[in-house]
Design a protein around this motif. Structure first.
Motif, PDB file in Angstrom:
ATOM      1  N   ALA A 232      45.458  28.090  41.692  1.00 44.47           N
ATOM      2  CA  ALA A 232      45.281  28.938  42.869  1.00 44.47           C
ATOM      3  C   ALA A 232      44.989  30.370  42.475  1.00 44.47           C
ATOM      4  CB  ALA A 232      46.523  28.888  43.755  1.00 44.47           C
ATOM      5  N   THR A 233      44.091  31.014  43.212  1.00 41.50           N
ATOM      6  CA  THR A 233      43.755  32.401  42.976  1.00 41.50           C
ATOM      7  C   THR A 233      44.950  33.295  43.328  1.00 41.50           C
ATOM      8  OG1 THR A 233      42.062  34.071  43.426  1.00 41.50           O
ATOM      9  CG2 THR A 233      42.801  32.762  45.292  1.00 41.50           C
ATOM     10  N   PRO A 234      45.161  34.401  42.612  1.00 39.70           N
ATOM     11  CA  PRO A 234      46.385  35.197  42.788  1.00 39.70           C
ATOM     12  C   PRO A 234      46.652  35.657  44.208  1.00 39.70           C
ATOM     13  CG  PRO A 234      45.267  35.850  40.770  1.00 39.70           C
ATOM     14  CD  PRO A 234      44.355  34.886  41.463  1.00 39.70           C
ATOM     15  N   THR A 235      45.620  36.116  44.945  1.00 43.98           N
ATOM     16  CA  THR A 235      45.878  36.590  46.303  1.00 43.98           C
ATOM     17  C   THR A 235      46.354  35.458  47.206  1.00 43.98           C
ATOM     18  OG1 THR A 235      43.515  36.328  46.785  1.00 43.98           O
ATOM     19  CG2 THR A 235      44.273  38.534  46.190  1.00 43.98           C
TER      20      THR A 235
ATOM     21  N   LEU B 226      28.551  51.914  40.507  1.00 44.51           N
ATOM     22  CA  LEU B 226      29.215  52.822  39.577  1.00 44.51           C
ATOM     23  C   LEU B 226      30.630  52.280  39.356  1.00 44.51           C
ATOM     24  CD1 LEU B 226      29.529  55.402  37.931  1.00 44.51           C
ATOM     25  CD2 LEU B 226      30.089  56.616  40.073  1.00 44.51           C
ATOM     26  N   ILE B 227      30.801  51.510  38.299  1.00 45.09           N
ATOM     27  CA  ILE B 227      32.093  50.902  37.992  1.00 45.09           C
ATOM     28  C   ILE B 227      32.809  51.805  36.984  1.00 45.09           C
ATOM     29  CG2 ILE B 227      33.305  48.849  37.193  1.00 45.09           C
ATOM     30  CD1 ILE B 227      31.589  48.395  39.708  1.00 45.09           C
ATOM     31  N   VAL B 228      33.925  52.388  37.414  1.00 47.56           N
ATOM     32  CA  VAL B 228      34.654  53.296  36.527  1.00 47.56           C
ATOM     33  C   VAL B 228      35.805  52.601  35.812  1.00 47.56           C
ATOM     34  CG1 VAL B 228      33.994  55.377  37.766  1.00 47.56           C
ATOM     35  CG2 VAL B 228      36.037  54.130  38.489  1.00 47.56           C
ATOM     36  N   HIS B 229      36.332  51.529  36.417  1.00 41.33           N
ATOM     37  CA  HIS B 229      37.423  50.777  35.795  1.00 41.33           C
ATOM     38  C   HIS B 229      37.326  49.322  36.235  1.00 41.33           C
ATOM     39  CE1 HIS B 229      39.320  54.511  34.532  1.00 41.33           C
ATOM     40  NE2 HIS B 229      39.282  54.947  35.780  1.00 41.33           N
ATOM     41  N   THR B 230      37.844  48.415  35.416  1.00 39.59           N
ATOM     42  CA  THR B 230      37.998  47.014  35.802  1.00 39.59           C
ATOM     43  C   THR B 230      39.472  46.655  35.706  1.00 39.59           C
ATOM     44  OG1 THR B 230      37.537  46.277  33.538  1.00 39.59           O
ATOM     45  CG2 THR B 230      35.681  46.365  35.069  1.00 39.59           C
ATOM     46  N   VAL B 231      40.045  46.300  36.840  1.00 39.65           N
ATOM     47  CA  VAL B 231      41.476  46.005  36.949  1.00 39.65           C
ATOM     48  C   VAL B 231      41.631  44.781  37.835  1.00 39.65           C
ATOM     49  CG1 VAL B 231      43.710  46.840  37.791  1.00 39.65           C
ATOM     50  CG2 VAL B 231      42.126  48.428  36.683  1.00 39.65           C
ATOM     51  N   GLU B 232      42.399  43.800  37.396  1.00 35.70           N
ATOM     52  CA  GLU B 232      42.547  42.564  38.160  1.00 35.70           C
ATOM     53  C   GLU B 232      43.631  42.671  39.230  1.00 35.70           C
ATOM     54  OE1 GLU B 232      40.920  39.343  39.320  1.00 35.70           O
ATOM     55  OE2 GLU B 232      40.280  40.122  37.374  1.00 35.70           O
ATOM     56  N   GLU B 233      44.767  43.262  38.897  1.00 35.03           N
ATOM     57  CA  GLU B 233      45.929  43.270  39.798  1.00 35.03           C
ATOM     58  C   GLU B 233      45.736  44.291  40.918  1.00 35.03           C
ATOM     59  OE1 GLU B 233      48.947  44.013  41.193  1.00 35.03           O
ATOM     60  OE2 GLU B 233      49.210  41.850  41.330  1.00 35.03           O
ATOM     61  N   HIS B 234      45.891  43.843  42.159  1.00 36.83           N
ATOM     62  CA  HIS B 234      45.635  44.721  43.295  1.00 36.83           C
ATOM     63  C   HIS B 234      46.596  45.897  43.365  1.00 36.83           C
ATOM     64  CE1 HIS B 234      43.134  41.679  45.837  1.00 36.83           C
ATOM     65  NE2 HIS B 234      42.580  41.987  44.687  1.00 36.83           N
ATOM     66  N   GLN B 235      47.863  45.674  43.056  1.00 40.39           N
ATOM     67  CA  GLN B 235      48.811  46.782  43.129  1.00 40.39           C
ATOM     68  C   GLN B 235      48.497  47.851  42.084  1.00 40.39           C
ATOM     69  OE1 GLN B 235      51.114  47.342  45.562  1.00 40.39           O
ATOM     70  NE2 GLN B 235      50.039  45.598  46.458  1.00 40.39           N
ATOM     71  N   THR B 236      47.972  47.433  40.938  1.00 40.03           N
ATOM     72  CA  THR B 236      47.553  48.409  39.930  1.00 40.03           C
ATOM     73  C   THR B 236      46.364  49.215  40.432  1.00 40.03           C
ATOM     74  OG1 THR B 236      48.302  46.917  38.184  1.00 40.03           O
ATOM     75  CG2 THR B 236      46.835  48.696  37.531  1.00 40.03           C
ATOM     76  N   LYS B 237      45.416  48.550  41.077  1.00 39.82           N
ATOM     77  CA  LYS B 237      44.292  49.263  41.673  1.00 39.82           C
ATOM     78  C   LYS B 237      44.780  50.307  42.670  1.00 39.82           C
ATOM     79  CE  LYS B 237      40.765  45.621  41.423  1.00 39.82           C
ATOM     80  NZ  LYS B 237      39.879  44.739  42.198  1.00 39.82           N
TER      81      LYS B 237
ATOM     82  N   ARG C 199      42.482  41.509  52.389  1.00 38.62           N
ATOM     83  CA  ARG C 199      43.742  41.595  53.127  1.00 38.62           C
ATOM     84  C   ARG C 199      44.748  40.543  52.662  1.00 38.62           C
ATOM     85  NH1 ARG C 199      40.992  42.453  59.155  1.00 38.62           N
ATOM     86  NH2 ARG C 199      40.038  44.480  58.652  1.00 38.62           N
ATOM     87  N   LEU C 200      44.252  39.363  52.302  1.00 36.73           N
ATOM     88  CA  LEU C 200      45.152  38.294  51.879  1.00 36.73           C
ATOM     89  C   LEU C 200      45.866  38.676  50.598  1.00 36.73           C
ATOM     90  CD1 LEU C 200      46.206  35.368  52.198  1.00 36.73           C
ATOM     91  CD2 LEU C 200      44.225  34.623  50.862  1.00 36.73           C
ATOM     92  N   GLY C 201      47.188  38.711  50.638  1.00 36.08           N
ATOM     93  CA  GLY C 201      47.966  38.983  49.445  1.00 36.08           C
ATOM     94  C   GLY C 201      47.897  40.409  48.958  1.00 36.08           C
ATOM     95  N   CYS C 202      47.432  41.332  49.800  1.00 37.63           N
ATOM     96  CA  CYS C 202      47.269  42.718  49.344  1.00 37.63           C
ATOM     97  C   CYS C 202      48.603  43.369  49.009  1.00 37.63           C
ATOM     98  CB  CYS C 202      46.547  43.532  50.415  1.00 37.63           C
ATOM     99  SG  CYS C 202      46.406  45.290  50.040  1.00 37.63           S
ATOM    100  N   GLY C 203      49.609  43.161  49.840  1.00 36.35           N
ATOM    101  CA  GLY C 203      50.908  43.782  49.592  1.00 36.35           C
ATOM    102  C   GLY C 203      50.969  45.183  50.183  1.00 36.35           C
TER     103      GLY C 203
END
Length: 306
Positions: A98-101, A222-233, A248-252
């Motif tokens: 299952a996808t994290p979100t 213009l991609i300045v960073h690549t981050v997987e975890e939404h809370q880190t973003k 919205r799903l799983g955003c927290g």
């Protein structure tokens, strides 16, 4: 008589490419894999693996056997599904990729429902992105996969799969609260194309979709960073570092210093579950799909909107 368990070990080596990778997939030791292959070689009377550098290479005889094994394992899975259907008991072990979100947004409700209704069923979740879930299903490492794909960029599923839609999820734009666009109630898509983006990891379907979406409208991402975890973003955005599409799903919870704003036309992704068609009669599969549909319905009715 060839052992199905030993054939499964050979198949795992062929799929995963090494003894160590096969042992991890099968949750056994390297020694156990080697022992099973040795016994299988004695059964067939021919060598099946050869040393190749630090790894192993399958012999021609092994390649032939693997081809038959894939069909044999498929027949075994079908037989197991029909036996479960005949018994009509929701029991056993169900492996869900299952996808994290979706894990955050849907699985707590679905797992609770399954545990209460079917105490004899053990569900094992493996959190994976869709580009990992699809190969896992093709290899037979998962029984179900809960995935998302963005509108206009559908996933290509392996042959022989069935699917059930669960819900639509919408992506909003997360901005630093001090950004000039952050005070708006609704943004136009063309207004956000040149933002400094915090994207998903390279090679993921979400990252590929973001690139394609922006380029389709005549801009270059213009991609300045690549981050997987939404809370880190969100933490980075609160510090004024970039913007992100935030499903919205799983955003927290959204931290102070971040404003989440809807955009039009809406950025929509489909959330669905898929499984091998030959397993459709398994009561455990049917029960899990029902639980996921219920969880998606509950989430859709109760989820807050920006």
């Amino acid at each position: 008589m060839l052992s199905v368990d030993r054939l499964r070990v050979l198949h795992a080596v062929a799929v995963h490419g090494s003894l160590s990778a096969a042992s991890q997939a099968l949750h056994v030791t390297n020694s156990a894999v080697s022992q099973q292959l040795t016994k299988l070689e004695r059964e067939v009377g021919q060598p099946l693996v050869e040393r190749a550098g630090r790894g192993v290479r399958l012999t021609d005889a092994a390649e032939l056997l693997v081809e038959h094994t894939a069909r044999i394992l498929s027949m075994v899975q079908r037989a197991e599904a029909e036996l479960e259907a005949h018994r009509d008991d929701v029991v056993g072990h169900l492996r869900l990729s299952a996808t994290p979100t979706a894990v955050r947004g849907l699985m707590p409700h679905a797992l609770t429902s399954l545990r209460e209704a079917h105490p004899g069923l053990r569900v094992e979740i493996n959190e994976e992105e869709p580009h990992e879930s699809v190969p896992a299903m093709a290899r037979g490492d998962a029984d179900l996969a809960l995935v998302v794909d963005w509108e206009g960029a559908p996933l290509e599923l392996p042959t022989g799969m069935s699917r059930a839609p669960l819900m639509e999820d919408v992506g909003d734009i997360a901005l630093p609260a001090v950004h000039p666009l952050a005070h708006r109630e609704l943004l136009e898509l063309d207004e956000i194309l040149t933002l400094p983006w915090i994207s998903w990891s390279r090679g993921s379907i979400c990252n590929d979709w973001l690139y394609d979406m922006i380029r389709s409208r005549g801009a270059e991402p213009l991609i300045v960073h690549t981050v997987e975890e939404h809370q880190t973003k969100l933490t980075l955005i609160a510090a004024g570092i970039g913007a992100a599409v935030m499903p919205r799903l799983g955003c927290g919870p959204v931290p102070e210093g971040v404003r989440v704003v809807p955009v039009q036309p809406a950025l929509v992704r489909q959330v669905y579950v898929f499984w091998r068609t030959e397993s459709s009669r398994r009561p455990a599969i049917r029960a899990a799909v029902r639980a996921l549909r219920e969880a998606a319905s509950v989430y859709t009715e109760s989820a807050p909107r920006p």
